[in-house]
Design a protein around this motif. Structure first.
Motif, PDB file in Angstrom:
ATOM      1  N   GLY A  70       0.804  -1.214   0.000  1.00 27.40           N
ATOM      2  CA  GLY A  70       0.000   0.000   0.000  1.00 27.40           C
ATOM      3  C   GLY A  70       0.835   1.262   0.000  1.00 27.40           C
ATOM      4  O   GLY A  70       0.544   2.212  -0.734  1.00 27.40           O
ATOM      5  N   HIS A  71       1.874   1.292   0.824  1.00 22.93           N
ATOM      6  CA  HIS A  71       2.759   2.461   0.864  1.00 22.93           C
ATOM      7  C   HIS A  71       3.398   2.696  -0.505  1.00 22.93           C
ATOM      8  O   HIS A  71       3.504   3.842  -0.965  1.00 22.93           O
ATOM      9  N   MET A  81       2.367   1.691  -3.538  1.00 25.73           N
ATOM     10  CA  MET A  81       1.387   2.098  -4.533  1.00 25.73           C
ATOM     11  C   MET A  81       0.923   3.533  -4.286  1.00 25.73           C
ATOM     12  O   MET A  81       0.602   4.267  -5.230  1.00 25.73           O
ATOM     13  N   LEU A  82       0.909   3.937  -3.036  1.00 25.44           N
ATOM     14  CA  LEU A  82       0.552   5.315  -2.710  1.00 25.44           C
ATOM     15  C   LEU A  82       1.556   6.295  -3.310  1.00 25.44           C
ATOM     16  O   LEU A  82       1.186   7.389  -3.745  1.00 25.44           O
ATOM     17  N   GLU A  83       2.832   5.905  -3.339  1.00 26.91           N
ATOM     18  CA  GLU A  83       3.863   6.770  -3.914  1.00 26.91           C
ATOM     19  C   GLU A  83       3.538   7.112  -5.367  1.00 26.91           C
ATOM     20  O   GLU A  83       3.726   8.250  -5.815  1.00 26.91           O
ATOM     21  N   ALA A 108       0.396   6.716  -6.825  1.00 20.59           N
ATOM     22  CA  ALA A 108      -0.922   7.344  -6.922  1.00 20.59           C
ATOM     23  C   ALA A 108      -0.850   8.840  -6.651  1.00 20.59           C
ATOM     24  O   ALA A 108      -1.438   9.655  -7.375  1.00 20.59           O
ATOM     25  N   SER A 140      -5.182  12.487   2.419  1.00 27.99           N
ATOM     26  CA  SER A 140      -4.246  12.423   3.542  1.00 27.99           C
ATOM     27  C   SER A 140      -4.951  12.777   4.852  1.00 27.99           C
ATOM     28  O   SER A 140      -4.685  12.162   5.891  1.00 27.99           O
ATOM     29  N   SER A 149      -2.557   2.218   3.292  1.00 28.57           N
ATOM     30  CA  SER A 149      -3.011   1.403   2.167  1.00 28.57           C
ATOM     31  C   SER A 149      -4.396   1.848   1.706  1.00 28.57           C
ATOM     32  O   SER A 149      -4.676   1.879   0.499  1.00 28.57           O
ATOM     33  N   GLU A 156      -5.548   4.893   1.926  1.00 27.39           N
ATOM     34  CA  GLU A 156      -5.358   6.147   1.188  1.00 27.39           C
ATOM     35  C   GLU A 156      -4.909   5.861  -0.240  1.00 27.39           C
ATOM     36  O   GLU A 156      -5.421   6.456  -1.203  1.00 27.39           O
ATOM     37  N   GLY A 157      -3.939   4.961  -0.400  1.00 28.95           N
ATOM     38  CA  GLY A 157      -3.469   4.630  -1.736  1.00 28.95           C
ATOM     39  C   GLY A 157      -4.568   4.037  -2.599  1.00 28.95           C
ATOM     40  O   GLY A 157      -4.717   4.395  -3.776  1.00 28.95           O
TER      41      GLY A 157
END
Length: 322
Positions: free
Chosen positions: A189-190, A192-194, A196, A213, A245, A247-248
């Motif tokens: 998740g972290h 994929m958030l980068e 997204a 956020s 995760s 959030e992403g």
């Protein structure tokens, strides 16, 4: 000097001030390492403040919500330390080490890929090439899945010997092990958030990540208050993983509404999950061998990674093509 297993690092007698000096030195090196590239491309800079410039105004317009987004991220760490400080001794330390162990693969995979992809996404968004924009994000997400899922599982299985070199007693090691595993749940998740978040920035949209956020912070605090007392530091790590995760996933769903097909990663997900289970069993079996634990852990992860590599290679190759 600081002791890491059999290695003793040099001591400079600076105490806590050494952390500050190290941060300043690191920031300076972060700037200086970019100077050769600027010289190569013959960059010219003149120190002027031009608030009337459309480009400067655009930067300020985008920077304001970004600064608030960073504030929300820092609130997560303030909140988790506050909650952990009410637990037994060593809870904050367990969170620090658990986060650092997760951040190594996250930085090497998620942050690195997200940083490199931003110029490409920005160019595609600027020229309105929606097909290329969607394909780039989809390929990147598939590559991230292929790298992070095996990394999280293999590291989670073999993490105990790596933590044992930090000098904790048996009880402390157990807490750090499970806290690290809780953080590793959020590695995918972290990462994929980068991507997204940068996809929204490439479209000159900094408000949507800011709102996401803010929701993430509220979700994290709620989960940490519930899971922390029940599971200890591992509960806070799990809350972190679930909140980030979430959030992403939210940002990717919003992107998918604008670019349908962006989240078509089912085949990659099934294939990577299957080979990860196999390589995970290999690592688990190797960890039971009567050999020195630390070299065995490293060897087991290498063997597990090599076992998974042929299956995930098509996604890894996408990174080169991107």
């Amino acid at each position: 000097g600081y002791q890491i297993g059999p290695v003793t690092l040099p001591a400079f007698g600076m105490g806590v001030h050494g952390l500050v000096y190290g941060t300043i030195l690191g920031a300076a090196l972060f700037l200086l390492i970019q100077v050769p590239g600027l010289l190569y491309f013959k960059f010219r800079w003149s120190p002027r403040i031009q608030l009337s410039s459309p480009g400067v105004r655009q930067v300020l317009f985008l920077m304001a919500p970004r600064v608030l987004t960073v504030l929300f991220i820092q609130l997560v760490f303030l909140a988790q330390d506050n909650i952990a400080s009410r637990m037994s001794a060593g809870a904050v330390t367990a969170l620090v080490y658990g986060w650092l162990f997760m951040q190594v693969p996250e930085s090497l995979i998620g942050t690195a890929i997200g940083t490199v992809m931003l110029p490409t996404l920005s160019e595609q968004a600027a020229r309105g090439d929606e097909v290329a924009f969607r394909r780039t994000i989809n390929d990147t997400l598939r590559a991230i899945l292929a790298l992070t899922i095996p990394s999280a599982v293999l590291l989670g299985i073999a993490i105990r010997p790596l933590i044992s070199i930090l000098g904790f007693d048996a009880a402390g090691t157990e807490v750090v092990v499970w806290t690290t595993r809780a953080y590793l749940i959020g590695l995918v998740g972290h990462s994929m958030l980068e991507v997204a978040v940068r996809a929204f920035y490439a479209r000159q949209d900094a408000r949507t990540p800011l709102i996401a956020s803010g929701l993430m912070v509220a979700t994290f605090i709620l989960l940490a208050v519930v899971l922390g007392p029940a599971l200890g530091p591992a509960g806070i790590g799990l809350a972190n993983s679930l909140a980030f995760s979430g959030e992403g996933l939210l940002l990717l769903v919003l992107l998918n509404r604008r670019y349908p097909g962006l989240l078509r990663v089912e085949k990659t997900l099934v294939r990577v999950t299957a080979i990860t289970l196999v390589s995970g069993l290999v690592v688990y079996a190797l960890m039971s061998l009567p050999l020195p634990s630390l070299p065995l852990a490293v060897f087991a992860m290498v063997v597990g990674g090599l076992a998974a590599l042929p299956v995930v290679w098509p996604e890894v190759r996408l990174l080169v093509q991107l």
